[in-house]
Design a protein around this motif. Structure first.
Motif, mmCIF file in Angstrom:
data_model
loop_
_atom_site.group_PDB
_atom_site.id
_atom_site.type_symbol
_atom_site.label_atom_id
_atom_site.label_comp_id
_atom_site.label_asym_id
_atom_site.label_seq_id
_atom_site.Cartn_x
_atom_site.Cartn_y
_atom_site.Cartn_z
ATOM 1 N N MET A 277 -85.428 -33.701 -41.390
ATOM 2 C CA MET A 277 -86.333 -34.775 -39.770
ATOM 3 C C MET A 277 -86.105 -36.158 -40.875
ATOM 4 O O MET A 277 -86.570 -36.662 -41.468
ATOM 5 N N LYS A 278 -86.047 -37.301 -40.028
ATOM 6 C CA LYS A 278 -85.158 -38.683 -40.010
ATOM 7 C C LYS A 278 -87.062 -39.396 -40.430
ATOM 8 O O LYS A 278 -88.104 -38.671 -38.720
ATOM 9 N N THR A 279 -87.717 -39.620 -40.532
ATOM 10 C CA THR A 279 -89.409 -40.231 -40.938
ATOM 11 C C THR A 279 -88.643 -41.401 -40.030
ATOM 12 O O THR A 279 -88.237 -42.257 -40.640
ATOM 13 N N PRO A 280 -89.821 -42.778 -39.454
ATOM 14 C CA PRO A 280 -89.554 -44.032 -39.564
ATOM 15 C C PRO A 280 -90.040 -44.554 -40.017
ATOM 16 O O PRO A 280 -91.108 -44.740 -41.255
ATOM 17 N N ASP A 281 -88.686 -45.792 -40.080
ATOM 18 C CA ASP A 281 -89.397 -46.858 -41.016
ATOM 19 C C ASP A 281 -90.265 -48.143 -40.377
ATOM 20 O O ASP A 281 -90.160 -48.326 -39.701
ATOM 21 N N TYR A 282 -91.597 -47.775 -41.220
ATOM 22 C CA TYR A 282 -92.394 -48.783 -40.748
ATOM 23 C C TYR A 282 -92.422 -50.318 -41.355
ATOM 24 O O TYR A 282 -91.791 -49.777 -42.921
ATOM 25 N N LEU A 283 -92.987 -51.547 -41.255
ATOM 26 C CA LEU A 283 -93.300 -52.680 -42.039
ATOM 27 C C LEU A 283 -93.751 -52.268 -42.945
ATOM 28 O O LEU A 283 -95.312 -52.277 -42.114
ATOM 29 N N SER A 284 -93.990 -52.806 -43.971
ATOM 30 C CA SER A 284 -94.667 -52.780 -45.313
ATOM 31 C C SER A 284 -95.903 -54.317 -44.279
ATOM 32 O O SER A 284 -95.535 -54.952 -43.575
ATOM 33 N N ASP A 285 -96.872 -54.159 -44.900
ATOM 34 C CA ASP A 285 -97.955 -55.027 -44.356
ATOM 35 C C ASP A 285 -97.963 -56.791 -44.976
ATOM 36 O O ASP A 285 -97.563 -57.221 -43.983
ATOM 37 N N ALA A 286 -96.707 -56.612 -45.760
ATOM 38 C CA ALA A 286 -96.006 -57.680 -46.246
ATOM 39 C C ALA A 286 -95.018 -58.704 -45.551
ATOM 40 O O ALA A 286 -95.134 -59.585 -44.542
ATOM 41 N N GLN A 287 -94.183 -57.251 -44.914
ATOM 42 C CA GLN A 287 -93.245 -57.669 -43.436
ATOM 43 C C GLN A 287 -93.851 -57.665 -42.228
ATOM 44 O O GLN A 287 -93.848 -59.043 -41.284
ATOM 45 N N LEU A 288 -94.757 -57.388 -42.185
ATOM 46 C CA LEU A 288 -95.825 -57.738 -40.549
ATOM 47 C C LEU A 288 -96.590 -58.740 -40.585
ATOM 48 O O LEU A 288 -96.609 -59.369 -39.735
ATOM 49 N N THR A 289 -97.342 -59.126 -41.784
ATOM 50 C CA THR A 289 -97.862 -60.616 -41.879
ATOM 51 C C THR A 289 -96.754 -61.330 -41.902
ATOM 52 O O THR A 289 -97.288 -62.622 -40.755
ATOM 53 N N GLU A 290 -96.070 -61.778 -41.800
ATOM 54 C CA GLU A 290 -94.300 -62.156 -41.835
ATOM 55 C C GLU A 290 -94.587 -62.505 -40.908
ATOM 56 O O GLU A 290 -94.165 -63.494 -40.222
ATOM 57 N N LEU A 291 -94.205 -60.637 -40.084
ATOM 58 C CA LEU A 291 -93.787 -61.055 -38.705
ATOM 59 C C LEU A 291 -95.085 -61.943 -37.849
ATOM 60 O O LEU A 291 -94.363 -62.601 -36.735
ATOM 61 N N ILE A 292 -95.814 -61.639 -37.667
ATOM 62 C CA ILE A 292 -96.732 -61.280 -36.824
ATOM 63 C C ILE A 292 -96.859 -63.356 -37.245
ATOM 64 O O ILE A 292 -96.992 -64.532 -36.327
ATOM 65 N N ALA A 293 -96.873 -63.817 -38.716
ATOM 66 C CA ALA A 293 -97.334 -65.279 -38.713
ATOM 67 C C ALA A 293 -95.678 -66.231 -37.921
ATOM 68 O O ALA A 293 -96.008 -67.041 -37.107
ATOM 69 N N SER A 294 -94.475 -65.413 -37.478
ATOM 70 C CA SER A 294 -93.677 -66.067 -36.958
ATOM 71 C C SER A 294 -93.928 -66.085 -36.399
ATOM 72 O O SER A 294 -93.337 -66.979 -35.357
ATOM 73 N N VAL A 295 -94.082 -64.945 -35.325
ATOM 74 C CA VAL A 295 -94.462 -65.175 -33.463
ATOM 75 C C VAL A 295 -95.756 -66.350 -33.142
ATOM 76 O O VAL A 295 -95.212 -66.945 -32.234
ATOM 77 N N GLU A 296 -96.769 -65.947 -33.732
ATOM 78 C CA GLU A 296 -97.701 -67.039 -33.579
ATOM 79 C C GLU A 296 -97.345 -68.474 -33.428
ATOM 80 O O GLU A 296 -97.505 -68.966 -33.299
ATOM 81 N N GLN A 297 -96.254 -69.142 -34.677
ATOM 82 C CA GLN A 297 -96.122 -70.356 -35.087
ATOM 83 C C GLN A 297 -94.394 -70.439 -33.826
ATOM 84 O O GLN A 297 -93.933 -71.253 -33.597
ATOM 85 N N HIS A 298 -93.585 -69.708 -33.412
ATOM 86 C CA HIS A 298 -92.119 -69.736 -33.187
ATOM 87 C C HIS A 298 -92.734 -68.675 -31.676
ATOM 88 O O HIS A 298 -92.284 -67.672 -31.671
ATOM 89 N N ALA A 299 -93.244 -69.398 -30.055
ATOM 90 C CA ALA A 299 -93.438 -68.559 -29.292
ATOM 91 C C ALA A 299 -92.046 -67.652 -29.115
ATOM 92 O O ALA A 299 -90.760 -68.344 -28.992
ATOM 93 N N MET A 300 -92.110 -66.139 -28.632
ATOM 94 C CA MET A 300 -90.352 -66.083 -28.878
ATOM 95 C C MET A 300 -90.188 -66.359 -27.428
ATOM 96 O O MET A 300 -88.534 -66.567 -27.600
ATOM 97 N N LEU A 301 -91.168 -66.029 -26.271
ATOM 98 C CA LEU A 301 -90.750 -66.066 -24.904
ATOM 99 C C LEU A 301 -91.495 -67.197 -23.848
ATOM 100 O O LEU A 301 -92.892 -67.065 -24.369
#
Length: 117
Positions: free
Chosen positions: A1-25
């Protein structure tokens, strides 16, 4: 059974900062105005319906009061009933009989069509 790939804390923080700076839609510019116009039209239609309902009710009340005060009084004949009321009773009985016969005829024909194959 395949385990889901989760973002690490650093990747998650980077994603949040990216979305806050550059709105997606962003919503289209006209969307807010369109929604407000449609809501205003619905509110206007509701107010118009309420106004017409109030006018109909007031008119019916005024007509009932006018009929109450302006309907002539009839003197009763020795038999205890005026000729006006007797004629009125006969006419309404004829009308009710006509409506009853017509609806019975329609319902009978409707049943014939429903069960006739």
């Amino acid at each position: 059974m395949k385990t889901p790939d989760y973002l690490s804390d650093a990747q998650l923080t980077e994603l949040i900062a990216s979305v806050e700076q550059h709105a997606m839609l962003t919503a289209p510019d006209y969307l807010k105005d369109t929604i407000i116009q449609k809501a205003a039209k619905k509110e206007q239609n509701r107010r118009r319906e309420l106004l017409f309902y109030g006018l109909k009710t007031a008119l019916a009340t005024a007509a009932a009061i006018a009929m109450l005060f302006f309907t002539p009084e009839f003197k009763l004949s020795p038999a205890g009933e005026s000729s006006f009321f007797r004629a009125f009773n006969q006419k309404t009985s004829q009308f009710c009989s006509l409506v009853s016969d017509s609806t019975n005829y329609l319902f009978q024909n409707k049943e014939d069509f429903r069960y006739d194959k």
